[in-house]
Design a protein around this motif. Sequence first.
Motif, mmCIF file in Angstrom:
data_model
loop_
_atom_site.group_PDB
_atom_site.id
_atom_site.type_symbol
_atom_site.label_atom_id
_atom_site.label_comp_id
_atom_site.label_asym_id
_atom_site.label_seq_id
_atom_site.Cartn_x
_atom_site.Cartn_y
_atom_site.Cartn_z
ATOM 1 N N VAL A 76 -38.401 -7.602 -46.756
ATOM 2 C CA VAL A 76 -38.115 -8.034 -45.380
ATOM 3 C C VAL A 76 -39.541 -8.077 -44.643
ATOM 4 O O VAL A 76 -39.583 -8.765 -43.866
ATOM 5 C CB VAL A 76 -37.151 -6.881 -44.834
ATOM 6 N N ARG A 115 -22.040 -8.049 -42.693
ATOM 7 C CA ARG A 115 -23.059 -8.990 -42.981
ATOM 8 C C ARG A 115 -23.491 -9.128 -44.381
ATOM 9 O O ARG A 115 -23.983 -8.275 -45.158
ATOM 10 C CB ARG A 115 -24.238 -8.678 -42.127
ATOM 11 N N HIS A 151 -32.067 -9.871 -45.848
ATOM 12 C CA HIS A 151 -32.552 -10.477 -44.540
ATOM 13 C C HIS A 151 -31.251 -10.772 -43.662
ATOM 14 O O HIS A 151 -31.466 -10.348 -42.500
ATOM 15 C CB HIS A 151 -33.384 -11.726 -44.783
ATOM 16 N N VAL A 152 -30.173 -11.244 -44.091
ATOM 17 C CA VAL A 152 -28.998 -11.322 -43.441
ATOM 18 C C VAL A 152 -28.404 -9.860 -42.980
ATOM 19 O O VAL A 152 -28.038 -9.917 -41.873
ATOM 20 C CB VAL A 152 -27.842 -12.125 -44.266
ATOM 21 N N SER A 209 -30.683 -8.386 -40.106
ATOM 22 C CA SER A 209 -31.205 -9.267 -39.051
ATOM 23 C C SER A 209 -30.921 -8.928 -37.682
ATOM 24 O O SER A 209 -31.629 -9.523 -36.910
ATOM 25 C CB SER A 209 -30.334 -10.574 -39.347
ATOM 26 N N SER A 210 -30.022 -8.087 -37.465
ATOM 27 C CA SER A 210 -30.083 -7.622 -36.085
ATOM 28 C C SER A 210 -30.620 -6.232 -35.732
ATOM 29 O O SER A 210 -30.118 -5.476 -34.777
ATOM 30 C CB SER A 210 -28.572 -7.173 -35.614
ATOM 31 N N SER A 231 -38.658 -4.451 -36.287
ATOM 32 C CA SER A 231 -38.392 -5.934 -37.135
ATOM 33 C C SER A 231 -39.494 -6.625 -37.119
ATOM 34 O O SER A 231 -40.494 -6.603 -36.406
ATOM 35 C CB SER A 231 -37.397 -6.781 -36.166
ATOM 36 N N MET A 240 -37.921 -11.453 -38.568
ATOM 37 C CA MET A 240 -36.547 -10.934 -38.332
ATOM 38 C C MET A 240 -36.239 -11.168 -36.806
ATOM 39 O O MET A 240 -35.050 -11.787 -36.518
ATOM 40 C CB MET A 240 -36.397 -9.628 -38.638
ATOM 41 N N GLN A 271 -35.101 -14.827 -36.504
ATOM 42 C CA GLN A 271 -33.659 -15.130 -36.758
ATOM 43 C C GLN A 271 -32.839 -14.666 -35.739
ATOM 44 O O GLN A 271 -31.493 -15.128 -35.647
ATOM 45 C CB GLN A 271 -33.562 -14.249 -38.124
ATOM 46 N N MET A 272 -32.981 -13.708 -35.029
ATOM 47 C CA MET A 272 -32.127 -12.948 -34.025
ATOM 48 C C MET A 272 -31.728 -13.847 -32.860
ATOM 49 O O MET A 272 -30.822 -13.870 -32.297
ATOM 50 C CB MET A 272 -32.863 -11.508 -33.432
ATOM 51 N N VAL A 302 -27.328 -16.465 -37.592
ATOM 52 C CA VAL A 302 -27.999 -16.307 -38.790
ATOM 53 C C VAL A 302 -27.143 -16.729 -39.941
ATOM 54 O O VAL A 302 -25.828 -16.311 -39.760
ATOM 55 C CB VAL A 302 -28.347 -14.739 -38.948
ATOM 56 N N VAL A 312 -31.778 -18.464 -42.864
ATOM 57 C CA VAL A 312 -32.693 -17.397 -43.418
ATOM 58 C C VAL A 312 -33.634 -17.905 -44.725
ATOM 59 O O VAL A 312 -34.758 -17.650 -44.777
ATOM 60 C CB VAL A 312 -31.717 -16.171 -44.275
#
Length: 327
Positions: free
Chosen positions: A45, A167, A239-240, A243-244, A250, A254, A257-258, A262, A267
């Motif tokens: 990550v 997720r 990563h998924v 992601s939050s 992060s 990342m 992605q937010m 996502v 990704v």
Amino acid sequence: MVNSSNDVQWDDIDKFRFYGLGTGMYTLITMTLHPMNVIKTRQQVLTDSNQITSHMSKFQKIRGMYRGLGIVLVVAVPARSIYMGTMEHTKNYLQKALQSSNVTSDQRTLMASITGCVAGGVASGVTQTVVVPMDVISQRQMLNESGSAVQIISDILRNDGLRGFYRGFGMSLFSSLPIGALWWGSYSGMQNFVQGKFQQKGFDTQDLSVRGIAQVVSGVTAAAVAATLTQPLDVIKTHVQVSSSSSSTSSSMMQSQMQQKVTYSSVARELYSKTGAKGFFRGTTPRVTRMAMWGTVLSGAHQVLCHVSRKDYEFDFDFELGQKLVA
């Protein structure tokens, strides 16, 4: 026969003893190898070199190496018992279905690979409903310098609701099947192959040194095959799932992605644009190492567990054998 005469059949196992002893055994193995999972997750990550250096320096502190262990022990240990029980039950069923008295050594190796492959895939798929929420929580702990599992669970519920715990479920399910299939297929086939070679040369396949060599070779081979071929799927899934995470911990990727919905494709595109194709194989070394160590130790421990869990097994310690082992 698909299995050797020395294999313990699932029907001959005392299930209460199997799961009772197995829980303690899996707990010890999980605690020992957890740091490798932390390293793998952070390498996958954290794409910024400064972040990686900063986080890796924290591994000098023992607590940092065991971030997320609590939730893993609570969930993974019973999940592992479910996994092994499902695998053994499925493998036993397949072995009986494929049973034959007239098979060659090559056919026996192929059958061992097939039964191990199918049984491992089924067991992996069954356990994903409990493993995925554990991964989501523990991986966010691994990436955060602070924050308990309870705090992370509250954040997930507040931001994403119950679906936040799942997720990456699709990718986990999709990847767990080939991982389980590749691992047990490679392991079972290689173990049967190595033991067959030793047998051809006149070695006793029940000798501890022979079984140990077969165990290590099979475990390392299975880990290299399964981990390498499924690494891109594992990277995308990780990563998924994280992601939050909070922006304070992060990576820049990342955070990017937010700001958008996502998805697996988003990704993958983001990862490729930032790191190229090599980004899909970040963390391969610690993952192969952990999988090799985990699989070799676990498979050996599992064989011992099946042996001592036989309904006719009596716990009589052989002091003479104990002295030989210590010496």
